[in-house]
Scaffold this active site. Structure first.
Site, short mmCIF file in Angstrom:
data_model
loop_
_atom_site.label_atom_id
_atom_site.label_comp_id
_atom_site.label_asym_id
_atom_site.label_seq_id
_atom_site.Cartn_x
_atom_site.Cartn_y
_atom_site.Cartn_z
N ASP A 19 1.01 -1.25 0.17
CA ASP A 19 -0.19 0.10 -0.30
C ASP A 19 0.82 1.38 -0.09
O ASP A 19 1.34 1.19 1.29
CB ASP A 19 -1.20 0.03 1.33
N LEU A 20 0.81 1.89 -1.10
CA LEU A 20 2.02 3.04 -1.29
C LEU A 20 1.08 4.26 -0.06
O LEU A 20 -0.48 4.67 0.06
CB LEU A 20 2.17 3.94 -2.69
N ASP A 57 -3.34 2.45 -5.31
CA ASP A 57 -2.57 1.69 -4.80
C ASP A 57 -1.94 1.01 -3.68
O ASP A 57 -0.85 0.55 -2.93
CB ASP A 57 -2.08 3.27 -3.68
N GLU A 58 -2.81 -0.26 -3.87
CA GLU A 58 -2.04 -1.27 -3.72
C GLU A 58 -2.35 -2.81 -4.16
O GLU A 58 -2.66 -2.80 -5.62
CB GLU A 58 -3.35 -1.94 -2.71
N ARG A 101 0.09 15.75 7.95
CA ARG A 101 -0.55 14.65 9.07
C ARG A 101 0.18 15.18 10.02
O ARG A 101 -0.93 14.88 11.30
CB ARG A 101 -0.71 12.34 9.17
N TYR A 110 -1.32 10.56 -3.77
CA TYR A 110 -1.62 11.23 -4.81
C TYR A 110 -0.63 12.53 -4.50
O TYR A 110 0.01 12.60 -4.59
CB TYR A 110 -3.35 11.75 -4.90
N1 DCP Z 1 -8.72 8.29 -2.53
C1 DCP Z 1 -9.01 9.05 -2.78
N2 DCP Z 1 -11.23 9.22 -1.67
C2 DCP Z 1 -11.14 8.32 -1.11
C3 DCP Z 1 -9.99 7.25 -0.67
C4 DCP Z 1 -8.81 7.58 -1.13
O1 DCP Z 1 -9.52 9.36 -3.95
N3 DCP Z 1 -12.40 8.09 -0.69
C5 DCP Z 1 -7.36 8.52 -3.08
C6 DCP Z 1 -6.32 9.04 -2.48
C7 DCP Z 1 -5.39 8.57 -2.21
C8 DCP Z 1 -5.36 7.25 -2.83
O2 DCP Z 1 -6.85 6.87 -2.93
O3 DCP Z 1 -4.34 9.10 -2.17
C9 DCP Z 1 -5.11 5.63 -1.52
O4 DCP Z 1 -5.98 5.50 -0.51
P1 DCP Z 1 -4.71 5.11 1.14
O5 DCP Z 1 -6.67 5.31 1.67
O6 DCP Z 1 -4.82 4.13 0.73
O7 DCP Z 1 -4.81 7.00 0.94
P2 DCP Z 1 -3.37 7.09 0.82
O8 DCP Z 1 -2.43 5.83 0.43
O9 DCP Z 1 -3.38 8.49 0.64
O10 DCP Z 1 -2.68 7.42 2.16
P3 DCP Z 1 -1.66 5.85 3.08
O11 DCP Z 1 -0.73 6.20 3.27
O12 DCP Z 1 -2.06 6.21 4.79
O13 DCP Z 1 -2.33 4.57 2.94
MG MG Z 2 -2.27 4.14 0.73
MG MG Z 3 -4.91 2.29 0.01
#
Ligand code: DCP
Ligand code: MG
Ligand code: MG
Length: 469
Positions: free
Chosen positions: A50-51, A142-143, A87, A55
């Site tokens: 999971d990146l 991202d997974e 964060r 974004y």
């Molecule tokens: N995303 C979105 N709307 C949502 C959830 C996520 O557009 N309701 C998009 C933005 C995130 C991406 O999907 O960047 C990946 O979601 P993650 O939950 O994995 O969150 P992040 O990768 O941003 O953060 P983390 O470091 O916690 O994984």
């Molecule tokens: Mg992520």
């Molecule tokens: Mg994710």
């Protein structure tokens, strides 16, 4: 959030586990272990990646100056994600822009409604992982899951002394230095492979992320976020009950969605523990045998579902939502705009779409999010060919009247109407080879820029691996 991801990504999420009330899962994913016909290897090693702040990372790669500042990615009035600098200052994912600015007035905002760069990076990540081992399954943008069992077995055969090394990264509920690799050597080797892959993703794409290493998909996903960002964690079999117990609500179990959770609650089952203790027969009465068994297994951390090669998306779509759209002129303009970017993506993909679908959401006070309606029609061959050949403007101008016809079948435009979303979608995507053989194909998607020979090899490996599912 506002623009849709590829539909396939959405379906993958549902198919991977259990909550598929609106989609029928593929046979392999639907079958619980009790009815599964083909065995899965006894000692699987599954990775989940999971990146980090996905974004936001993509935007920081595009503009490195953003690395030093608190950064939020904005879609409409929501911060869909933010970097880790933000964060630390109290900004969270899915906060409203107003709240985020209040918490962190110096927050820098970048608009994230155009998913083009995120989508491209997302597929680069999957493609990179597939170049190491073809058994990769995407989950959202991202997974990725990866079944590295065979890689591990090869290394195991070559490894003589396990005393010389330990686990890479964290081990769930243990100080990792205390756990010898000779204990669960396959997982230990998996942790090293995960470390190498994370390193490759960083050096080749500039992205950091977390990884989970475990014996199945459910556990790998659950353990991967234990230490964030840019870290990895292995779950040993003896700690499965700990990690499941920590979850609390059944809703936290990946795959138990809103609908399933509601039905479980009606049976008085709220926590994972409740579900673990509930007699199977009570669940069978409500869900039927396969789903009941599957739910019970998930609560216990048991998941035999295979990592299924994702391949190319089955459809491409794009959408936008808004507060109010109430004239056909606006509908036509918005549809044209969506079609332009979709046709461009379809052209890059290389396959020829056979079906076009238009989806709208009408405003209702009672059922705000679930009132989508769609109509579809075949795409005449001459328009499909225009999309493939790159005559995009022509293709859009010929698709637009088709789209409006579908719109008029759903909306009586002589009366007032109120739309809040429009989605355009191409499906039934065919390659030239598929047009000849009549079969669907996933060859073109990951092989752009690579030789057909290479993609063939990867695919045949995929199919080979899939055969035990
Ligand atoms: N995303 C979105 N709307 C949502 C959830 C996520 O557009 N309701 C998009 C933005 C995130 C991406 O999907 O960047 C990946 O979601 P993650 O939950 O994995 O969150 P992040 O990768 O941003 O953060 P983390 O470091 O916690 O994984
Ligand atoms: Mg992520
Ligand atoms: Mg994710």
């Amino acid at each position: 959030m506002e623009n849709s991801e590829d539909e396939e990504d959405e379906n993958e999420w549902r198919n991977s586990f259990v909550d598929s009330s609106t989609h029928s899962p593929p046979a392999a994913a639907a079958s619980g272990p009790s009815i599964s016909k083909t065995p899965v290897p006894a000692h699987r090693v599954i990775l989940h990646f999971d990146l980090d702040c996905f974004y936001a990372q993509v935007e920081m790669i595009r503009n490195p100056a953003l690395r030093e500042v608190p950064l939020g990615i904005q879609q409409k009035y929501i911060i869909v994600t933010c970097n880790y600098v933000a964060r630390e200052r109290g900004v969270n994912k899915l906060m409203s822009v107003t709240d985020a600015k209040e918490k962190c007035p110096e927050l820098v905002l970048v608009k994230g409604e155009d998913l083009t760069h995120y989508r491209e990076m997302s597929y680069k990540m999957t493609e990179l992982l597939m170049s190491y081992c073809p058994l990769v399954e995407r989950l959202g943008f991202d997974e990725n899951f990866m079944d590295v069992t065979e890689m591990v077995e090869q290394r195991l055969a070559q490894t003589v002394k396990f005393e010389d090394f330990s686990y890479k990264g964290h081990v769930y509920n243990h100080p990792s230095a205390d756990v010898k690799a000779s204990k669960y050597p396959r997982l230990a080797l998996g942790s090293h492979i995960a470390g190498e892959l994370r390193e490759a993703v960083h050096s080749k794409l500039g992205l950091t992320g977390c990884a989970g290493i475990a014996t199945n998909k459910l556990l790998a996903k659950l353990v991967s976020g234990t230490f964030k960002p840019n870290q990895q964690t292995t779950l040993l079999p003896e700690n499965i009950s700990d990690i499941m117990g920590c979850l609390g609500s059944v809703r936290k179990v990946p795959g138990v969605g809103h609908q399933t959770a509601k039905r479980l609650q009606a049976l008085g089952l709220v926590s994972v523990k409740d579900l673990q203790l509930c007699p199977l027969n009570d669940l069978v009465k409500e869900f039927g045998s396969p789903t009941a068994q599957r739910l019970k297994n998930l609560a216990l951390g048991v998941d035999d579902s295979p990592v299924t090669c994702t391949g190319a998306p089955q459809s491409l779509s794009d959408e936008d939502s808004f507060k109010k759209m109430s004239s056909t002129k606006e509908v036509s303009e918005k549809t044209q705009q969506l079609l332009s970017s979709l046709v461009e993506r379809m052209h890059k993909d290389g396959r020829q779409p056979q079906t076009f679908r238009l989806t709208i959401r009408k405003y209702t006070t009672t059922n705000k999010w679930f009132s989508r309606e769609s109509r579809q029609c075949p795409i005449p061959n001459h328009i499909g060919q225009k999309i493939c050949s790159g005559s995009s403007d022509d293709a859009v101008m010929q698709l637009l009247p088709l789209a409006m016809k579908l719109f008029y079948r759903m909306v009586d435009y002589s009366a007032p109407f109120h739309l809040t979303l429009i989605n355009v979608c191409f499906s039934n995507l065919q390659t030239r080879a598929a047009a000849v053989t009549g079969k669907g194909s996933i060859t073109s998607f990951f092989s752009r820029g690579t030789s057909p020979k290479k993609s063939q090899t990867v695919l045949s490996q995929c199919q080979h691996h899939k055969s035990y599912t």
